[in-house]
Design a protein around this motif. Structure first.
Motif, PDB file in Angstrom:
ATOM      1  N   LEU A   1       2.036  27.093  12.636  1.00 30.28           N
ATOM      2  CA  LEU A   1       2.453  27.080  14.031  1.00 30.28           C
ATOM      3  C   LEU A   1       1.914  25.818  14.687  1.00 30.28           C
ATOM      4  N   LEU A   2       2.801  24.953  15.138  1.00 35.08           N
ATOM      5  CA  LEU A   2       2.415  23.678  15.734  1.00 35.08           C
ATOM      6  C   LEU A   2       2.638  23.729  17.235  1.00 35.08           C
ATOM      7  N   GLU A   3       1.623  23.341  17.983  1.00 35.37           N
ATOM      8  CA  GLU A   3       1.679  23.332  19.442  1.00 35.37           C
ATOM      9  C   GLU A   3       2.006  21.928  19.923  1.00 35.37           C
ATOM     10  N   TRP A   4       3.294  21.667  20.178  1.00 34.28           N
ATOM     11  CA  TRP A   4       3.711  20.421  20.786  1.00 34.28           C
ATOM     12  C   TRP A   4       4.058  20.703  22.236  1.00 34.28           C
ATOM     13  N   ASP A   5       5.218  20.326  22.705  1.00 35.83           N
ATOM     14  CA  ASP A   5       5.617  20.734  24.051  1.00 35.83           C
ATOM     15  C   ASP A   5       5.724  22.255  24.140  1.00 35.83           C
ATOM     16  N   GLU A   6       6.266  22.872  23.084  1.00 40.01           N
ATOM     17  CA  GLU A   6       6.356  24.318  22.956  1.00 40.01           C
ATOM     18  C   GLU A   6       5.927  24.687  21.541  1.00 40.01           C
ATOM     19  N   PRO A   7       5.383  25.889  21.331  1.00 40.68           N
ATOM     20  CA  PRO A   7       4.991  26.289  19.980  1.00 40.68           C
ATOM     21  C   PRO A   7       6.206  26.410  19.064  1.00 40.68           C
ATOM     22  N   GLY A   8       6.068  25.917  17.859  1.00 36.34           N
ATOM     23  CA  GLY A   8       7.154  25.965  16.884  1.00 36.34           C
ATOM     24  C   GLY A   8       6.632  26.233  15.489  1.00 36.34           C
ATOM     25  N   CYS A   9       7.433  26.894  14.692  1.00 38.55           N
ATOM     26  CA  CYS A   9       7.067  27.226  13.306  1.00 38.55           C
ATOM     27  C   CYS A   9       7.740  26.216  12.382  1.00 38.55           C
TER      28      CYS A   9
END
Length: 359
Positions: free
Chosen positions: A173-181
């Motif tokens: 789970l990567l936290e950029w502008d929004e969390p994404g898998c």
């Protein structure tokens, strides 16, 4: 699954592809298309595969290896079908993941296991079918009873899990502008992607497709040469099995192969071509989910044996009092027979229906 590594090449401090990309692709149409596709596969595929597992599981003790493979194919497809609500919401929210790191890794792992196991069991089912037709007296891969069936079955699932785990190691789970898998390795991206894509192409598509197409061609040839086959009109189904498998997976594998080539040589293709590839990868991946709908139809509902067992299973669930009343209300027909034995269709070794063997 992939990320563009062209950002490593710059011209005057600006990525090189910024100067060349001229195509504009609207992702909103892709999101709508994928959502409707996932919804269709979820509704239809869930009903089909649950019915297939229910009907075939009732006769698992008297079934042969082909039917045992069919049950495993349906179980594999059910695994990915139950994940589609997660993917539908992820597509709708433009890759935003709301269910945390644990479900991020678990859902991607289950999907990857299905990605391989479904093809493996289809290939072994076709091989088993060919051996049962050409060598009926020899021992098959999946005996009716015994520990060998479960060992081979467990081996296929274990190998699928191993291949899926190679990809899942880098899912997070990567936290950029929004969390994404995403699946993003921290180091050696190109080497990792080339390895994973090569495994995907070889083990999920080329290997199973070679077995399925070769065995189906040999089955069709054997059926045509058999003098006691009564269902010659069903021979075309053998080629439909191969065609549907290729149609479901070839577009996805072709896109993955082109992306693999692009990672090996980033300057071989134009920026617009690469942009289209990355835009279409999720579309062709979504289209591959149609195998969850096609498999139950091809390998079960087109089989007279399966339809008869399904009717018997449904009738068996009806309370006995209702069936007795229905029989009393039906007019008797003493002169009516069930058909002459010579005119009844035999489930011979030449039958091309996958579910008709050993019924």
């Amino acid at each position: 699954m992939t990320l563009d590594n062209h950002s490593l090449d710059y011209f005057n401090g600006t990525p090189w592809f910024v100067y060349e990309c001229t195509i504009q692709l609207d992702p909103s149409y892709r999101r709508i298309t994928l959502f409707l596709l996932y919804l269709f596969v979820f509704m239809v595929g869930l009903l089909e595969n649950m019915l297939v597992v229910w009907v075939n599981w009732r006769r698992r003790h008297s079934a042969n290896g082909v039917l045992f493979c069919i049950i495993n194919v349906s179980l594999s497809d059910l695994m990915v079908i139950v994940l589609l609500p997660f993917f539908m919401l992820e597509v709708t929210m433009d890759k935003v993941w709301l269910w945390g790191r644990f479900l991020c890794k678990v859902t991607k792992l289950i999907y990857a296991v299905n990605f391989y196991s479904s093809s493996f069991f289809l290939a072994f089912m076709t091989l088993e079918r060919y051996l049962s037709l050409t060598r009926p007296s020899s021992q098959t891969f999946f005996p009716v009873v015994g520990r060998r069936r479960w060992l081979v079955c467990g081996g296929l699932w274990a190998f699928s899990f191993f291949l899926a785990l190679i990809e899942n190691v880098h899912v997070d789970l990567l936290e950029w502008d929004e969390p994404g898998c995403y699946m993003v390795p921290q180091h050696n991206f190109t080497e990792w992607f080339v390895t994973v894509a090569s495994f995907c192409i070889i083990f999920q598509f080329l290997g199973p497709a070679s077995v399925i197409i070769t065995c189906n061609v040999l089955i069709a040839k054997a059926v045509k040469c058999s003098p006691d086959v009564q269902g010659r009109r069903d021979v075309w189904l053998v080629h439909v099995y191969s065609l549907v498998f290729v149609m479901c997976w070839l577009p996805y594998q072709m896109v993955m192969f082109l992306l693999l080539i692009d990672d090996i040589d980033p300057f071989l293709m134009t920026c617009n071509t690469v942009e289209v590839l990355y835009f279409s990868v999720s579309v062709v991946e979504g289209l591959s989910f149609l195998h969850c709908v096609a498999n139950p139809i091809l390998y079960n509902f087109l089989s007279k044996s399966f339809r008869d067992n399904m009717i018997n299973a449904v009738v068996g669930c009806i309370p006995q009092e209702e069936t007795v009343v229905q029989r009393e209300n039906q007019p008797s027909a003493p002169n009516e027979s069930r058909g002459e034995p010579g005119k009844q269709r035999k489930l011979s070794n030449g039958s091309t229906s996958q579910s008709d063997v050993g019924s």
